[in-house]
Motif scaffolding. Structure first.
Motif, short mmCIF file in Angstrom:
data_model
loop_
_atom_site.label_atom_id
_atom_site.label_comp_id
_atom_site.label_asym_id
_atom_site.label_seq_id
_atom_site.Cartn_x
_atom_site.Cartn_y
_atom_site.Cartn_z
N ASP B 95 49.51 50.69 45.72
CA ASP B 95 48.70 51.43 44.76
C ASP B 95 47.44 50.61 44.49
N PRO B 96 46.24 51.24 44.53
CA PRO B 96 45.01 50.44 44.34
C PRO B 96 44.96 49.70 43.02
N GLU B 97 45.38 50.40 41.92
CA GLU B 97 45.34 49.72 40.63
C GLU B 97 46.40 48.61 40.57
N GLY B 98 47.56 48.89 41.16
CA GLY B 98 48.61 47.89 41.19
C GLY B 98 48.18 46.66 41.98
N TYR B 99 47.44 46.90 43.05
CA TYR B 99 46.97 45.79 43.86
C TYR B 99 46.03 44.90 43.04
N THR B 100 45.18 45.58 42.22
CA THR B 100 44.26 44.81 41.36
C THR B 100 45.06 43.93 40.40
N ILE B 101 46.14 44.51 39.86
CA ILE B 101 46.96 43.73 38.91
C ILE B 101 47.57 42.51 39.60
N LEU B 102 48.04 42.71 40.83
CA LEU B 102 48.66 41.59 41.54
C LEU B 102 47.66 40.48 41.82
N THR B 103 46.41 40.85 42.00
CA THR B 103 45.43 39.79 42.27
C THR B 103 44.90 39.18 40.99
N GLU B 104 44.69 40.02 39.95
CA GLU B 104 44.11 39.46 38.73
C GLU B 104 45.14 38.85 37.79
N ARG B 105 46.41 39.26 37.89
CA ARG B 105 47.50 38.69 37.09
C ARG B 105 47.22 38.69 35.58
N PRO B 106 46.97 39.87 34.98
CA PRO B 106 46.76 39.87 33.53
C PRO B 106 48.08 39.62 32.79
N ARG B 107 47.99 39.02 31.60
CA ARG B 107 49.17 38.80 30.77
C ARG B 107 48.94 39.46 29.43
N ILE B 108 49.99 40.06 28.89
CA ILE B 108 49.86 40.73 27.59
C ILE B 108 50.39 39.80 26.52
N ARG B 109 49.50 39.28 25.74
CA ARG B 109 49.90 38.38 24.66
C ARG B 109 48.99 38.63 23.50
#
Lengths: 328, 272
Positions: B95-109
């Motif tokens: 998934d394109p958005e999922g791929y972005t997440i895997l590369t950018e690695r955001p954390r929810i805190r």
């Protein structure tokens, strides 16, 4: 004699360098971390900051005490549960055997160092009490027909603990462990003859020649300078006093050793994670057992500190060793 | 340098850096300590297959005995979820958005969320509703345990993302944090992710519900959760941090999630 000269030199040096972190003088030959263990990574001899082992990791000596403190602070609440789980209850047998070897009589003063949750102290008080009752029964049997005077004096002294009151002092560097110990004492209703003191085994807050028995059960391997702890033990014991140490040691039988290693490294950290939620502390504990000197070497260290008649006895095939020495 | 710190010393030529040295004897010990992390990621603990098996069993028993031991539930998820995590990671990659997440690695805190800005968003927007959920249920996104026993750095991130997205999922599904709401979310997650821990929670959770809630679960909430879990887009592939302004209903439609059939209020929290 060479041994006593070495002792004298070391004591003088220790007294003069006591508060300096780095022992700049190379005179103090062997330090705790370089105690002959060939696998010990002690990088510097006399200069530079000294390093020692923390489990299989190497850390500066000043760090070790802090990290050990942290470990026991984390595990204090679950310490007893974990002991039962890890040793399948056998640690109770080991501690009972220590008490039997000690065979304390009423009136004796005990110092239990690294006594934390109080296991040894509680057993000591119980043992002494049962000894006292035994003595009373023996005395009662020997006076078959007591006079009225005797009977009335017996009744009046029944509630007192008697002229020979035994005292146990539990000393530990970690306040959390002492807290847990005190809670146990309160819930068991034991308070007479028991005190809880915060103190460092390398520098005990007691005067010389105070105690009849000094015990340290499963604590000495966590001390940064074992030889200093031994010297302090010698100092606070009365002449004729006994030093007793229960500690994990080397298993001699190779088959048992393999099993023990596998169990230690595979099972114990898992138990630590599941029961106490702390893998790393229990990883440290099993590693620290491997870094501790073996039975003969430790016996040599005790003799070097100035104890006589040093013997050791293996329990459970060498998993635990009970070392004993006397101050003469 | 060290020379300044000590009275009269010369540091000789050992390679001792100023920080603690992590030198390991190669031994049968698989463990590492954390002063400079030696695993694949901070907090990683290497484990052998035997240890993972023991951990799975032990944590399962501990979690069953005391469901409030969230760390045990976490460990159970990590030790049993290897295949499911690989599956999830591949879905994210595709998934394109999922791929972005895997590369950018955001954390929810809490430290990464701009709470005041989110509070100023209009009602009905995703950010505002999420904040309302956090307040009503008295939860915080910082209470998630770190991943320890996953032996692949990327999969560890997927696991961590799954944990952190859990609260957002509550908001998306409109479920409060009482027992019934949690079970409903677990059913959705089990259908979505295939993690054995979710499946276990989905099966055992209902055992603690009273009969009226059980009825509600089996007749309406449960089937809704399962259906939507199967058909919705991969919830880990959404970059939630960039969608706070989006309307919640729009987001639900985009993800293919129907609104809940029963409105559960957070006021029912105490009574299971």
């Amino acid at each position: 004699m060479a041994a006593s000269m070495r002792l004298l030199v070391r004591r003088v040096l220790r007294l003069s360098h006591r508060n300096i972190n780095v022992a700049a003088a190379g005179g103090s030959g062997r330090s705790g971390c370089c105690s002959g263990s060939s696998s010990c990574r002690c990088f510097s001899d006399a200069t530079g900051d000294r390093s020692t082992h923390f489990g299989f990791e190497t850390v500066p000596e000043t760090e070790k005490a802090k990290r050990v403190y942290k470990v026991f602070e984390n595990v204090a609440q679950k310490y007893d549960v974990m002991n039962d789980a890890m040793s399948l209850g056998i640690h109770r047998v080991w501690k009972d055997m220590l008490l039997h070897a000690m065979h304390p009589q009423p009136g004796v003063r005990l110092l239990d160092v690294a006594g934390g949750t109080g296991d040894i102290a509680f057993r000591f008080l119980e043992y002494v009490q049962s000894q006292q009752e035994r003595q009373k029964r023996r005395a009662a049997r020997s006076t078959q027909t007591p006079s009225w005077q005797d009977i009335s004096t017996n009744y009046s002294t029944e509630d007192k603990d008697g002229p020979q009151e035994s005292k146990a002092v539990v000393c530990d560097i970690n306040k959390e462990m002492l807290k847990v110990g005190k809670q146990k004492a309160d819930s068991m209703g034991v308070s007479a003859g028991l005190s809880w003191v915060v103190g460092d085994a390398e520098e005990l807050p007691f005067d010389d020649d105070q105690f009849d028995i000094y015990t340290i059960a499963f604590g000495i391997r966590n001390v940064t300078h074992i030889d200093q702890a031994l010297q302090e033990a010698l100092r606070v014991l009365k002449p004729g006093g006994r030093f007793m140490c229960l500690e994990f040691s080397k298993v001699t039988n190779p088959v048992l050793a393999r099993l023990y290693d596998t169990y230690s490294f595979q099972m114990i950290p898992v138990l630590g994670e599941v029961i106490a939620g702390d893998w790393k502390s229990y990883q440290y504990l099993v590693e620290s057992i491997r870094k501790f000197p073996d039975q003969e070497e430790f016996k040599g260290m005790i003799e070097d500190a100035g104890f006589y008649c040093v013997h050791y006895h293996n329990l459970t095939g060498g998993v635990v060793a009970l070392h004993s020495g006397f101050k003469l | 340098m060290l020379c300044g710190l000590y009275a009269n010393d010369v540091i000789d030529s050992h390679n001792l850096p100023t920080a603690a040295v992590c030198v390991h004897q190669l031994h049968s010990s698989p463990g590492f300590t954390d002063s400079c992390y030696d695993g694949l990621y901070p907090g990683h603990i290497q484990t052998t297959p035997i240890q993972k098996a023991l951990l799975a069993v032990g944590s399962g028993v501990a979690a069953l005995q005391n469901p409030y031991r969230h760390d045990m539930v976490a460990v159970l998820g990590e030790t049993t979820g290897h295949l499911a995590l690989i599956n999830l990671r591949d879905r994210m990659k595709n998934d394109p958005e999922g791929y972005t997440i895997l590369t950018e690695r955001p954390r929810i805190r809490l430290s990464t969320l701009d709470l005041s800005r989110m509070a100023s968003l209009p009602d009905g927007s995703f950010g505002r509703e999420y904040l309302r959920f956090l307040e009503d249920n008295h939860v915080t996104p910082d209470s998630r345990a770190d991943v320890k026993f996953v032996d692949n750095e990327e999969l560890a991130y997927v696991m961590q993302r799954y944990r952190e997205v859990h609260d957002l999922l509550h908001t998306l599904l409109g479920m409060p944090t009482n027992m019934l709401g949690e079970v409903a979310v677990k059913w959705f997650e089990a259908a979505q992710t295939g993690l054995p821990m979710c499946a276990l929670g989905a099966v055992l959770g209902p055992l603690r519900l009273n009969s009226s809630r059980l009825q509600s679960l089996f007749t309406s909430l449960g089937p809704w959760a399962l259906q939507n879990g199967r058909r919705s887009r991969c919830i880990l592939s959404i970059f939630y941090e960039r969608r706070w302004e989006q309307n919640l209903e729009d987001l639900r439609q985009e993800l293919n999630i129907e609104p809940p059939p029963v409105i559960l209020s957070a006021a029912n929290k105490r009574s299971t």
